[in-house]
Scaffold this motif. Structure first.
Motif: not given
Length: 335
Positions: A238-242, A225-228, A119-126, A218-223
């Motif tokens: 977010a990466r990772g099926p779990a 918002p940080i705050d809807p 599981i890995e989560v990357e914060l994207l602000t740019s 592909d049930r592996r990546f999710a993009l």
């Protein structure tokens, strides 16, 4: 004058080279003057012949203006040698990059796919990074991409590019799904866009409530918002099926409670005629949500929400919101 677009030598450079072959080493300025060349044309021919290896720069013991011709066969062999060296260097760089990419990809793609434990989560602000993430998800999808959009889509070139992307995805065999706010079907440009998506093979559904922007690949990546409620805050990749499995469950709920684009969205439930928007409003009211949040979720103004709830109370035969909520619960509308 430089080399022509097809890579052949220009006529002036060829004429100059032929004269050089006849004269041998000579003064370049005198030669070009004899041929009636301007200084600009002479300089262009000099650069062209030098790049082809057909002339040699003056040696340390030569006059600066002296130019010597090189045999075409020698020039060809020398150029082939340079190209081979360059090719070997490029191949070496490619191998180094491939190894680096392979090492990096190994973190996410072991065995052809990320394991459930990864599981890995990357914060994207740019904005540029978010745009790049969107492109990456679109370019790498193999099986399915699903999205939902609570806000209005930009019209014009944006919609054209989106259709081209959908055409490419569907053409590659990917399953493409999209959920949009129901109210946008009343916008001619967007209604036409939804119709064109459907013609391409995209499954389009409309819902009175779309909780947040979300793209699943592909049930592996999710993009998402940080705050809807503050899209400008950035996004999470977010990466990772779990982890993505939880977002997928939310998406599937929204999918199954939305209406297929093109069908009548007004439903008849329990003998009462309520639109999806009215049902959504009474359900959120029964859940204790405040008017501001209900209106924002439905994409309508507070004034319009008051009218919608008044219509619901009239349909239920009640005189207060509380009574309407109680009656709706008894009828099973809040389940």
């Amino acid at each position: 004058m430089s080399r022509t677009a097809n890579g052949n030598s220009s006529e002036q450079a060829l004429e100059l080279y032929q004269e050089l072959r006849t004269r041998g080493a000579c003064n370049f300025g005198e030669l070009t003057a004899d041929l009636g060349m301007t200084d600009q044309d002479a300089q262009s021919c000099w650069v062209e012949l030098l790049q082809l290896g057909l002339i040699a720069e003056p040696g340390p013991d030569d006059e600066p203006t002296t130019i010597a011709v090189v045999d075409p066969e020698i020039a060809l062999l020398r150029m082939l040698s340079y190209e081979q060296q360059d090719m070997r260097a490029r191949q070496q760089r490619a191998e180094e990059r491939y190894t680096a990419i392979e090492d990096l990809a190994g973190r996410y793609m072991r065995g052809g796919g990320a394991t459930n434990a990864e599981i890995e989560v990357e914060l994207l602000t740019s904005p540029r990074r978010i745009s790049q993430a969107l492109e990456d998800l679109s370019d790498t999808v193999k099986h399915e991409i699903a999205s939902m959009h609570p806000g209005a889509l930009p019209t014009g070139e944006f919609l054209h590019e989106a259709l081209e992307r959908d055409r490419r995805l569907v053409g590659s065999g990917a399953h493409v799904r999209a959920i949009y706010q129901q109210r946008f079907a009343a916008v001619p440009a967007l209604a036409d866009f939804f119709a064109q998506q459907t013609e391409l093979g995209v499954e389009v559904r409309l819902s009175p409530v779309v909780p947040l922007n979300m793209i699943l690949s592909d049930r592996r990546f999710a993009l998402l918002p940080i705050d809807p409620e503050r899209p400008q805050a950035g996004a999470l990749l977010a990466r990772g099926p779990a982890l993505v499995r939880s977002y997928l469950a939310l998406y599937e709920y929204c999918w199954h409670t939305s209406a297929v684009f093109g069908r009548d969205t007004e439903q008849r439930r329990g003998g009462h005629r309520l639109t999806e928007q009215q049902h959504a409003a009474i359900r959120m009211l029964g859940a204790g949500m405040k008017d501001e949040r209900i209106a924002r979720s439905l994409g309508i103004s507070l004034r319009t929400l008051s009218r919608v709830l008044a219509e619901v109370m009239q349909e239920l035969g009640t005189t207060s919101r509380f009574e309407a909520g109680v009656r709706a619960a008894k009828l099973g509308w809040l389940d």
